[in-house]
Write a protein that holds these residues in place. Structure first.
Motif, PDB file in Angstrom:
ATOM      1  N   LEU A   1       2.046  -0.066   0.444  1.00  0.00           N
ATOM      2  CA  LEU A   1       2.197  -0.110   1.899  1.00  0.00           C
ATOM      3  C   LEU A   1       1.492   1.061   2.568  1.00  0.00           C
ATOM      4  N   VAL A   2       1.550   2.234   1.949  1.00  0.00           N
ATOM      5  CA  VAL A   2       0.864   3.398   2.516  1.00  0.00           C
ATOM      6  C   VAL A   2      -0.643   3.162   2.557  1.00  0.00           C
TER       7      VAL A   2
ATOM      8  N   ALA B   1       5.630   1.429   9.176  1.00  0.00           N
ATOM      9  CA  ALA B   1       6.365   2.685   8.999  1.00  0.00           C
ATOM     10  C   ALA B   1       7.842   2.416   8.707  1.00  0.00           C
ATOM     11  N   ARG B   2       8.444   1.456   9.424  1.00  0.00           N
ATOM     12  CA  ARG B   2       9.855   1.120   9.187  1.00  0.00           C
ATOM     13  C   ARG B   2      10.044   0.494   7.794  1.00  0.00           C
TER      14      ARG B   2
ATOM     15  N   GLU C   1      -5.348   1.869   6.009  1.00  0.00           N
ATOM     16  CA  GLU C   1      -6.460   1.011   6.435  1.00  0.00           C
ATOM     17  C   GLU C   1      -6.246   0.488   7.851  1.00  0.00           C
ATOM     18  N   GLU C   2      -4.995   0.148   8.175  1.00  0.00           N
ATOM     19  CA  GLU C   2      -4.695  -0.327   9.526  1.00  0.00           C
ATOM     20  C   GLU C   2      -4.931   0.766  10.566  1.00  0.00           C
TER      21      GLU C   2
ATOM     22  N   CYS D   1      11.864   0.891   1.979  1.00  0.00           N
ATOM     23  CA  CYS D   1      11.451   0.892   0.580  1.00  0.00           C
ATOM     24  C   CYS D   1      11.741   2.230  -0.085  1.00  0.00           C
ATOM     25  N   LEU D   2      11.568   3.327   0.647  1.00  0.00           N
ATOM     26  CA  LEU D   2      11.903   4.641   0.102  1.00  0.00           C
ATOM     27  C   LEU D   2      13.386   4.707  -0.251  1.00  0.00           C
ATOM     28  N   LEU D   3      14.225   4.222   0.648  1.00  0.00           N
ATOM     29  CA  LEU D   3      15.667   4.267   0.410  1.00  0.00           C
ATOM     30  C   LEU D   3      16.102   3.340  -0.711  1.00  0.00           C
TER      31      LEU D   3
END
Length: 606
Positions: free
Chosen positions: A191-192, A173-174, A197-198, A179-181
């Motif tokens: 990553l999403v 999540a971090r 899956e995780e 990456c968004l920024l």
């Protein structure tokens, strides 16, 4: 605060009620692994483990102490951050230099190394939040990227410990936030998918109570990524992501001999309190966009493009000045306040005002629900026009907002224009994006300092209202005028070549708008005082372009659908200039949407 809110808050804000320490299975300095007795361990190796445990314990103490640092002010926290970085740098280098001994005598696992790297990434991210220097985002990205490339958390799923899997989920999540920024949207999508899956594996293996919360995290980031109303496609029909931070040559230069102010934007308060707007953790889409509009494009580090497994990570202390500091890399310092209470907002505002350097500007951006006056009085002062709403969660009972006993009384959670009057003692630049933004045109410049308010439309055409959840059109114009122009014209996609052509044309339009502002004989001097700062110059230019576009668009017929400002701009010289109207129509023709706009020569009643 609900349990769901706590989980989401932790995603972005490490200083929560959860434990922040690195879990090394409770080992202390004397708990060394090995078949023999402690006496069989060479003295040098025993000292290595003891030193490592000391650094580990010290890093935990300093990291946990971050929660006690003030969230406002510039100086109180710097020395503490410096000490924390210093210890983590020593810890990181120590485990690199003594890996074999720590593996054999301490039982060091790869996920534990990943936790140290994750903490360093968190430190860099929060240092970015406190300094607004995007180079530290790159540093955070380097460590988060290395964790994934080196599979530090790979073995976690094989251990029957749900708390370790949660560490891995929080890391993802971090990483997504960073990456968004950095506008690494392709990587965000990857990553999403991995996070999804995780989460699925986590919920199937363990009887957890936080499945809904983690699924909500996925939904939020997916909505955040898809918030842009228009996509740019290349020849292969692949989406192209563009950055909208300030780039070299992205703002018209000052003409020789031009007389403008020497003020510099030093501080910005970015407040988000809109209901039902797309958000991820504590960052709404409007906050995200204006945040990027107030930053320069970061320089990518070489480590971000290295092949997997080749990163030679070494934390770079923020206290150390780089040998070659790029010119004009400084960004204004920003506070990000998601749904603050009135007292929180005022505390941050006061702290920022107090520490504002000489010849500097404080910017206040308000993206919030409007609060309207309950009735008209004979005398209308700065507290009689309403304003914008601050957080009222302390007055919510069973999901219902507690009604005021006396409806004639003013909303105690409203930020009125009069609340900002004390801060006009210094140069103040205000942006209000709200359904009651026009309350802030009732300002009075009591102290003669430069003061400008840019105010959003209060009513949009019905066809546009459905888009409000994905961010305000007004803020979109301030963030990326071309994206907003395409959106208001109903276009959902554009070819990359045409996008670049339109962007090039807009640069010419910006230059002309700049000349309109600086050459106008009727313009208020406050606009010229702010025009010397590159960030404020670009915001003013984009505001004029937004206003001119909406005035010509056939769907925008009400005066309430046009942006306003305090002081008012001379319309004939700027937003209703025949030259600017001609440019808007040329852009519309270029994009094949000319029919959506009135002919600029028509006499339309505004």
């Amino acid at each position: 605060m609900t349990k769901c809110s706590l989980v989401l808050t932790y995603v972005l804000w490490l200083l929560s009620s959860h434990r922040c320490s690195v879990d090394f299975q409770g080992r202390e300095a004397g708990d060394m692994t090995g078949a023999g007795a402690e006496d069989d361990i060479p003295l040098g190796e025993r000292k290595t483990v003891t030193d490592f445990c000391y650094l580990l314990d010290k890093s935990k103490q300093l990291f946990n102490g971050l929660r006690d640092l003030p969230q406002y002010g510039h100086k109180q926290w710097q020395s503490y951050f410096g000490r924390t970085f210093d210890v983590y740098t020593k810890l990181w280098k120590f485990q690199q230099q003594h890996r074999q001994v720590l593996d054999n005598r301490y039982g060091l696992k790869r996920w534990q190394i990943g936790e140290v790297a994750s903490k360093i990434g968190q430190l860099y991210y929060h240092y970015y939040l406190r300094t607004s220097e995007t180079s530290y985002l790159n540093e955070a990205f380097s460590f988060y990227s290395a964790i994934r490339q080196r599979s530090y958390y790979y073995q976690v799923n094989k251990e029957d410990r749900p708390e370790l899997v949660v560490k891995k989920l929080r890391y993802y999540a971090r990483y997504i936030v960073v990456c968004l920024l950095l506008n690494k949207m392709d990587l965000v999508k990857v990553l999403v998918k991995e996070l999804s899956e995780e989460i699925e594996d986590y919920t199937q293996r363990f009887n957890t109570e936080d499945q809904l919360e983690w699924n909500l995290v996925l939904q939020e980031v997916a909505a955040f990524v898809e918030a842009d109303p228009v996509v740019v496609l290349n020849d292969e029909n692949t989406v192209v992501f563009t950055s909208n931070r300030l780039q070299e040559g992205g703002v018209p230069q000052l003409e020789q001999g031009m007389v403008v102010g020497q003020l510099t934007l030093a501080d910005a308060l970015i407040i988000g309190n809109c209901n039902n707007q797309v958000k991820f953790s504590e960052l709404t889409i409007d906050m995200f966009r204006i945040l990027q509009a107030l930053e320069r494009e970061p320089v990518n580090l070489a480590t971000t493009t290295s092949k997997p497994g080749t990163l030679a990570l070494t934390p770079c202390l923020p206290s150390q000045e780089p040998s070659e500091k790029p010119a004009k890399r400084e960004n204004p310092h920003k506070y990000l306040l998601y749904k603050p209470t009135f007292s929180q907002l005022y505390t941050f505002l006061s702290a920022s005002f107090k520490e504002l350097p000489a010849n500097s500007v404080l910017l206040v951006y308000l993206s919030a629900t409007g609060v309207f006056p309950t009735g008209r009085l004979d005398y209308e002062g700065p507290y009689d026009f309403g304003g914008v709403l601050t957080n009222t969660n302390r007055d919510v009972v069973n999901g219902e907002t507690v009604q005021k006993r006396n409806q004639a009384q003013k909303e105690m959670h409203c930020l009125h224009p009069g609340d900002l009057f004390p801060f006009t003692r210094k140069p103040l630049f205000v942006i209000v994006d709200s359904s009651n933004s026009t309350a802030y045109k009732n300002f009075t410049n009591l102290f003669g300092q430069p003061l400008v308010c840019l105010l959003s439309p209060t009513v949009y055409p019905k066809s546009m209202q459905d888009q409000s959840q994905r961010g305000s059109l007004f803020t979109l114009f301030l963030y990326c005028p071309l994206l907003a122009f395409l959106s208001v014209c109903g276009l959902s996609s554009l070819r990359q070549g045409l996008w670049e052509k339109a962007e090039e044309f807009l640069h010419k339009v910006y230059r002309d708008i700049g000349q309109m502002i600086t050459r106008s004989q009727a313009i208020d001097q406050a606009f010229l005082q702010f025009y010397g700062d590159e960030f404020l110059r670009l915001l003013l230019i984009r505001f004029v372009f937004c206003s001119a576009t909406l005035r010509l668009h056939k769907l925008f017929r009400e005066s309430r659908s046009f942006p306003e400002s305090y002081p008012q701009l001379p319309k004939q010289d700027t937003v209703e200039s025949s030259l600017l109207q001609k440019h808007v129509l040329e852009l519309a023709a270029m994009l094949d949407v000319r029919s959506l706009f009135w002919d600029g020569t028509l006499d339309v009643n505004y």
